[in-house]
Scaffold this motif. Structure first.
Motif, PDB file in Angstrom:
ATOM      1  N   ILE A  26       0.831  -1.206   0.000  1.00 23.25           N
ATOM      2  CA  ILE A  26       0.000   0.000   0.000  1.00 23.25           C
ATOM      3  C   ILE A  26       0.869   1.261   0.000  1.00 23.25           C
ATOM      4  N   SER A  30       1.102   3.958  -3.030  1.00 25.73           N
ATOM      5  CA  SER A  30       0.777   5.372  -2.802  1.00 25.73           C
ATOM      6  C   SER A  30       1.917   6.273  -3.244  1.00 25.73           C
ATOM      7  N   TYR A  48      -5.778   5.759 -12.385  1.00 31.67           N
ATOM      8  CA  TYR A  48      -5.741   5.608 -10.927  1.00 31.67           C
ATOM      9  C   TYR A  48      -6.622   4.451 -10.477  1.00 31.67           C
ATOM     10  N   SER A  49      -7.764   4.300 -11.119  1.00 30.15           N
ATOM     11  CA  SER A  49      -8.654   3.182 -10.778  1.00 30.15           C
ATOM     12  C   SER A  49      -7.987   1.846 -11.082  1.00 30.15           C
ATOM     13  N   THR A  52      -5.229   1.270  -8.493  1.00 31.11           N
ATOM     14  CA  THR A  52      -5.849   0.951  -7.212  1.00 31.11           C
ATOM     15  C   THR A  52      -6.404  -0.470  -7.204  1.00 31.11           C
TER      16      THR A  52
END
Length: 95
Positions: A26, A30, A48-49, A52
């Protein structure tokens, strides 16, 4: 009442390893997304989706959680109302 049995050392080590790996994935994700966002002026939402989703699936894989997606139509979204049910109904879960 008797005290609960302590966990064997191997399960503690595995738990700490899995937790550390999750935090690492994570955190690195980030840190990676911040410069990508700056380069794209924070306007590439589909990118970004996608990133993620990869990070989330990686964390699920680390924990050994299988995810099944079921849908009826070609686009993947239900046509009518749906109810999503988790198999673990605890109110203090993170995910």
């Amino acid at each position: 009442m008797s005290a609960p049995l302590p966990r064997p050392p191997s399960s503690r080590a595995r738990l700490l390893t899995v937790m550390g790996a999750s935090v690492l994935v994570i955190t690195l994700g980030s840190v990676l997304m911040l410069p990508i966002g700056a380069l794209t002026l924070f306007r590439a939402r589909r990118l970004y989706s996608g990133i993620t989703a990869i990070l989330a699936r990686s964390v699920l894989w680390i924990w050994g959680i299988r995810m099944a997606v079921q849908h009826e139509n070609a686009k993947g979204w239900p046509q009518g109302q749906v109810v999503y049910v988790s198999n673990h109904p605890c109110t203090i879960d993170l995910f």
